[in-house]
Design an enzyme around this catalytic site. Structure first.
Site, PDB file in Angstrom:
ATOM      1  N   LYS A 169      25.173  36.028 -56.465  1.00 52.75           N
ATOM      2  CA  LYS A 169      23.912  36.156 -56.368  1.00 52.75           C
ATOM      3  C   LYS A 169      23.745  37.712 -56.141  1.00 52.75           C
ATOM      4  O   LYS A 169      22.935  38.186 -56.767  1.00 52.75           O
ATOM      5  CB  LYS A 169      23.268  35.531 -54.789  1.00 52.75           C
ATOM      6  CG  LYS A 169      22.001  36.284 -54.336  1.00 52.75           C
ATOM      7  CD  LYS A 169      21.586  35.245 -53.028  1.00 52.75           C
ATOM      8  CE  LYS A 169      22.021  35.934 -51.747  1.00 52.75           C
ATOM      9  NZ  LYS A 169      21.552  37.315 -51.305  1.00 52.75           N
ATOM     10  N   ASN A 170      24.680  38.482 -55.290  1.00 54.07           N
ATOM     11  CA  ASN A 170      24.462  39.725 -54.934  1.00 54.07           C
ATOM     12  C   ASN A 170      24.811  40.611 -56.100  1.00 54.07           C
ATOM     13  O   ASN A 170      24.768  41.912 -56.012  1.00 54.07           O
ATOM     14  CB  ASN A 170      25.223  40.217 -53.727  1.00 54.07           C
ATOM     15  CG  ASN A 170      24.435  39.562 -52.377  1.00 54.07           C
ATOM     16  OD1 ASN A 170      23.407  38.853 -52.732  1.00 54.07           O
ATOM     17  ND2 ASN A 170      25.052  39.338 -51.532  1.00 54.07           N
TER      18      ASN A 170
ATOM     19  N   CYS B 164      13.819  41.816 -42.216  1.00 55.09           N
ATOM     20  CA  CYS B 164      13.898  40.330 -42.392  1.00 55.09           C
ATOM     21  C   CYS B 164      14.579  39.715 -41.118  1.00 55.09           C
ATOM     22  O   CYS B 164      14.509  40.424 -39.867  1.00 55.09           O
ATOM     23  CB  CYS B 164      14.569  40.158 -43.457  1.00 55.09           C
ATOM     24  SG  CYS B 164      16.389  40.460 -43.353  1.00 55.09           S
TER      25      CYS B 164
ATOM     26  N   ARG C 168      16.631  46.476 -42.173  1.00 57.24           N
ATOM     27  CA  ARG C 168      16.829  46.508 -43.639  1.00 57.24           C
ATOM     28  C   ARG C 168      16.059  47.699 -44.114  1.00 57.24           C
ATOM     29  O   ARG C 168      15.282  47.896 -45.087  1.00 57.24           O
ATOM     30  CB  ARG C 168      16.028  45.306 -44.437  1.00 57.24           C
ATOM     31  CG  ARG C 168      16.688  44.017 -43.836  1.00 57.24           C
ATOM     32  CD  ARG C 168      18.222  43.802 -43.729  1.00 57.24           C
ATOM     33  NE  ARG C 168      18.872  43.931 -45.114  1.00 57.24           N
ATOM     34  CZ  ARG C 168      18.847  42.658 -46.009  1.00 57.24           C
ATOM     35  NH1 ARG C 168      18.583  41.523 -45.367  1.00 57.24           N
ATOM     36  NH2 ARG C 168      19.608  42.798 -47.114  1.00 57.24           N
TER      37      ARG C 168
ATOM     38  N   ASP D  81      28.468  38.621 -44.577  1.00 62.45           N
ATOM     39  CA  ASP D  81      28.015  37.543 -45.178  1.00 62.45           C
ATOM     40  C   ASP D  81      28.903  36.372 -44.928  1.00 62.45           C
ATOM     41  O   ASP D  81      28.583  35.439 -45.247  1.00 62.45           O
ATOM     42  CB  ASP D  81      27.763  37.604 -46.871  1.00 62.45           C
ATOM     43  CG  ASP D  81      26.707  38.560 -46.896  1.00 62.45           C
ATOM     44  OD1 ASP D  81      26.600  39.030 -48.094  1.00 62.45           O
ATOM     45  OD2 ASP D  81      25.814  39.066 -45.982  1.00 62.45           O
TER      46      ASP D  81
ATOM     47  N   ARG E 121      17.950  30.107 -51.101  1.00 64.63           N
ATOM     48  CA  ARG E 121      17.597  31.423 -51.754  1.00 64.63           C
ATOM     49  C   ARG E 121      19.230  31.729 -52.344  1.00 64.63           C
ATOM     50  O   ARG E 121      19.075  32.822 -53.107  1.00 64.63           O
ATOM     51  CB  ARG E 121      17.500  32.505 -50.553  1.00 64.63           C
ATOM     52  CG  ARG E 121      16.083  32.361 -49.961  1.00 64.63           C
ATOM     53  CD  ARG E 121      15.841  33.581 -49.254  1.00 64.63           C
ATOM     54  NE  ARG E 121      16.088  34.908 -49.836  1.00 64.63           N
ATOM     55  CZ  ARG E 121      16.315  36.016 -49.206  1.00 64.63           C
ATOM     56  NH1 ARG E 121      15.729  35.926 -47.799  1.00 64.63           N
ATOM     57  NH2 ARG E 121      16.650  37.062 -49.946  1.00 64.63           N
TER      58      ARG E 121
HETATM   59  C1  EPZ Z   1      23.507  43.794 -49.397  1.00 65.01           C
HETATM   60  O1  EPZ Z   1      22.559  43.958 -48.698  1.00 65.01           O
HETATM   61  C2  EPZ Z   1      23.632  42.216 -49.821  1.00 65.01           C
HETATM   62  N1  EPZ Z   1      22.359  41.906 -50.293  1.00 65.01           N
HETATM   63  C3  EPZ Z   1      23.708  41.545 -48.313  1.00 65.01           C
HETATM   64  O2  EPZ Z   1      23.680  39.927 -48.522  1.00 65.01           O
HETATM   65  C4  EPZ Z   1      25.107  42.039 -47.598  1.00 65.01           C
HETATM   66  O3  EPZ Z   1      24.925  41.477 -46.225  1.00 65.01           O
HETATM   67  C5  EPZ Z   1      24.889  43.493 -47.245  1.00 65.01           C
HETATM   68  O4  EPZ Z   1      24.727  44.080 -48.971  1.00 65.01           O
HETATM   69  C6  EPZ Z   1      26.178  44.021 -46.906  1.00 65.01           C
HETATM   70  O5  EPZ Z   1      27.127  43.639 -47.557  1.00 65.01           O
HETATM   71  C7  EPZ Z   1      22.236  41.773 -51.643  1.00 65.01           C
HETATM   72  O6  EPZ Z   1      23.119  42.457 -52.274  1.00 65.01           O
HETATM   73  C8  EPZ Z   1      21.024  41.454 -52.286  1.00 65.01           C
HETATM   74  P1  EPZ Z   1      23.220  47.424 -47.180  1.00 65.01           P
HETATM   75  P2  EPZ Z   1      21.824  45.543 -48.606  1.00 65.01           P
HETATM   76  O7  EPZ Z   1      22.525  48.567 -47.724  1.00 65.01           O
HETATM   77  O8  EPZ Z   1      22.299  46.249 -49.834  1.00 65.01           O
HETATM   78  C9  EPZ Z   1      21.576  49.407 -43.093  1.00 65.01           C
HETATM   79  C10 EPZ Z   1      23.149  37.639 -48.315  1.00 65.01           C
HETATM   80  O9  EPZ Z   1      23.473  37.109 -47.138  1.00 65.01           O
HETATM   81  N2  EPZ Z   1      20.748  50.372 -44.210  1.00 65.01           N
HETATM   82  O10 EPZ Z   1      24.705  47.674 -47.322  1.00 65.01           O
HETATM   83  O11 EPZ Z   1      20.426  45.660 -48.082  1.00 65.01           O
HETATM   84  C11 EPZ Z   1      20.713  48.094 -43.419  1.00 65.01           C
HETATM   85  O12 EPZ Z   1      19.614  47.995 -42.547  1.00 65.01           O
HETATM   86  C12 EPZ Z   1      22.632  39.149 -47.922  1.00 65.01           C
HETATM   87  O13 EPZ Z   1      23.578  37.578 -49.478  1.00 65.01           O
HETATM   88  C13 EPZ Z   1      20.049  51.473 -43.645  1.00 65.01           C
HETATM   89  O14 EPZ Z   1      19.901  51.646 -42.188  1.00 65.01           O
HETATM   90  O15 EPZ Z   1      22.994  46.017 -47.549  1.00 65.01           O
HETATM   91  C14 EPZ Z   1      21.889  47.312 -42.923  1.00 65.01           C
HETATM   92  O16 EPZ Z   1      21.879  47.365 -41.197  1.00 65.01           O
HETATM   93  C15 EPZ Z   1      22.198  39.283 -46.506  1.00 65.01           C
HETATM   94  N3  EPZ Z   1      19.414  52.400 -44.315  1.00 65.01           N
HETATM   95  C16 EPZ Z   1      23.102  48.044 -43.132  1.00 65.01           C
HETATM   96  O17 EPZ Z   1      22.695  49.185 -43.615  1.00 65.01           O
HETATM   97  C17 EPZ Z   1      19.525  52.184 -45.823  1.00 65.01           C
HETATM   98  O18 EPZ Z   1      19.032  53.057 -46.790  1.00 65.01           O
HETATM   99  C18 EPZ Z   1      23.680  47.354 -44.635  1.00 65.01           C
HETATM  100  O19 EPZ Z   1      22.918  47.405 -45.406  1.00 65.01           O
HETATM  101  C19 EPZ Z   1      20.286  51.227 -46.580  1.00 65.01           C
HETATM  102  C20 EPZ Z   1      21.014  50.127 -45.464  1.00 65.01           C
END
Ligand code: EPZ
Length: 426
Positions: A22-23, A117, A122, A308, A400
């Site tokens: 998915k990701n 969420c 996020r 995850d 999802r």
């Molecule tokens: C991706 O989310 C995945 N989603 C998530 O999977 C996964 O948990 C996550 O990466 C971490 O591996 C998809 O790929 C669609 P991040 P993403 O940017 O890109 C903070 C699932 O269950 N952050 O690495 O949103 C953020 O709030 C989902 O399949 C900032 O603060 O993850 C979070 O706390 C859930 N500012 C942390 O970093 C930013 O600009 C990780 O975010 C970006 C992120």
């Protein structure tokens, strides 16, 4: 309202094949915007989030054909809009993955600010900071992000404060069209990042170092890109979910269609929990004969323990032979499902980012609510072991990210069904 009803205590064993990740699939779909023409993606999971991303692309002017159950043919020749509305971004945060591709193709984008969420705020501040370094100007108004490139896109050295998956992806895609070379330091290293980089290179980009903390992108200009055919890598998280299902009931369960290398630390932690793991090139088998050993886990960016897989592993540790500490370092609110697990008899104390899990001999079936995608799957897994019935509601979360979740569990011998119950809509 649909719920998943599980009768626990049945032996779970057999083979299951996972879908495409998915990701990765969501971002590959977004990347198709960068190359006008027909992009074909194979091994795309048939899940709700892919349908939402399809709506986003269609809203921008793309045409999408489902060539077969798992093959998408996306024609982005007539993509002429660069605005992604709130109603779709609110449905799925990953819609922000179109930010980089739209900036690359049109030099501008309007994307709704993603709301939070269930698992956290996020934010996308790192996406914005990094893109500003490439020359993107942002204005935020009425909940929308307005991106423009009055002086074009130029290469830059960007150091991410945190190895954000989404920020790494948006920066990688936008910098393909920049004038000059971009370096992303402290880049995310997830296998899905490598899959995206591979597809961008197949399209004509020059991305080096994906999978390492330092990615270098030589700007080729978006006109140098051409649409391609690409197969999505197997979903390591779906695979880990079914391995956990096998481990909680004993197994053996063999999961096919993914690279066990992509679950390195998860499999090592399962072995530390006295779950026996057999690895093949594109399959893995989990089985358990004795008690689950309580071990500590802490989630970190790849190759650390993936957030995850935290909930699914938490369900295993809830039956551990001692006390385990689960530390969630990625999201600020990813223990919500644990309160539901307590209804099934788990003994959990949450202290901020830490959960103290005192193992209990068995779970007892109960009515529980899915709080998020992985938490929902973790509750179903606990239900497989619990005595009596477990009913998991709010299963739109599970839809999802998991295709035919119930059918695949039935294929492993689980007494599980999706039933419609009267009562308030979710
Ligand atoms: C991706 O989310 C995945 N989603 C998530 O999977 C996964 O948990 C996550 O990466 C971490 O591996 C998809 O790929 C669609 P991040 P993403 O940017 O890109 C903070 C699932 O269950 N952050 O690495 O949103 C953020 O709030 C989902 O399949 C900032 O603060 O993850 C979070 O706390 C859930 N500012 C942390 O970093 C930013 O600009 C990780 O975010 C970006 C992120």
């Amino acid at each position: 309202m649909d719920v998943i009803r599980v009768v626990g205590g049945r032996p779970i064993s057999g083979e299951v094949t996972v879908e495409g990740a998915k990701n990765s699939a969501l971002k590959l779909m977004a990347a198709s915007i960068m190359a006008p023409g027909v992009t074909t993606l194979q091994n795309v999971p048939n899940i709700a989030d892919v349908h939402v991303m399809g709506k986003v692309l269609k809203r921008l002017g793309a045409k999408i054909k489902v060539a077969s159950a798992h093959e998408l043919v996306i024609d982005t020749s007539n993509v002429s809009k660069w605005e992604t509305p709130y109603d779709l971004v609110a449905q799925m945060r990953a819609s922000t993955a179109v930010l980089g591709p739209l900036i690359a193709r049109f030099g501008r984008a309007v994307v709704a600010m993603p709301g939070g969420c269930n698992i956290g705020a996020r934010k996308i501040d790192m996406h914005i900071l990094g893109l500003e370094a490439l020359g993107v100007h942002f204005e935020i108004d009425h909940g929308n992000i307005h991106a423009s490139t009055p002086d074009g896109l130029h290469g830059a050295e960007v150091a991410l404060e945190f190895a954000s998956v989404g920020a790494t992806e948006n920066l990688m895609m936008a910098s393909v069209a920049a004038d000059g070379t971009t370096v992303i330091d402290n880049a995310a290293r997830e296998p899905e990042i490598v899959d995206l980089a591979n597809m961008l290179n197949e399209m004509g980009a020059k991305v080096r170092g994906a999978g390492s903390p330092r990615i270098e992108i030589e700007g080729v200009g978006v006109d140098a890109l051409h649409p391609v055919e690409h197969r999505v890598i197997g979903d390591r998280i779906e695979a880990g979910t079914f391995l956990a299902a096998g481990a909680i009931c004993g197994g053996p369960v063999t999961v096919r269609g993914f690279d066990p290398e992509h679950l390195g630390l998860v499999l090592k932690k399962m072995e530390a929990m006295d779950i026996s793991i057999e690895r093949g090139d594109d399959w893995c088998t989990a089985r358990r004969d004795g008690p689950i050993r309580s071990v500590d886990i802490q989630t970190l960016p790849y190759p650390g323990f993936p957030t995850d897989m935290q909930a699914q592993t938490f369900s295993l540790l809830g039956l551990g032979d001692g006390t385990a500490i689960v530390t969630e370092n990625i999201f600020e609110n990813r223990f919500m499902f644990a309160s539901e697990l307590v209804r099934m008899g788990a003994q959990v104390t949450i202290e901020g980012h830490h959960a103290i899990v005192r193992g209990v001999p068995h779970y007892s079936g109960a009515e529980v609510r899915s709080t998020d995608l992985r938490g929902g799957a973790a509750l179903v897994i606990a239900g497989l072991e619990a005595d009596g019935y477990t009913t998991v509601s709010n299963i739109h979360h599970i839809d999802r990210g998991y295709e035919r979740f119930v059918e695949k569990l039935q294929g492993l011998g689980a007494d599980v069904a999706r039933v419609t119950v009267e009562g308030t809509e979710e």
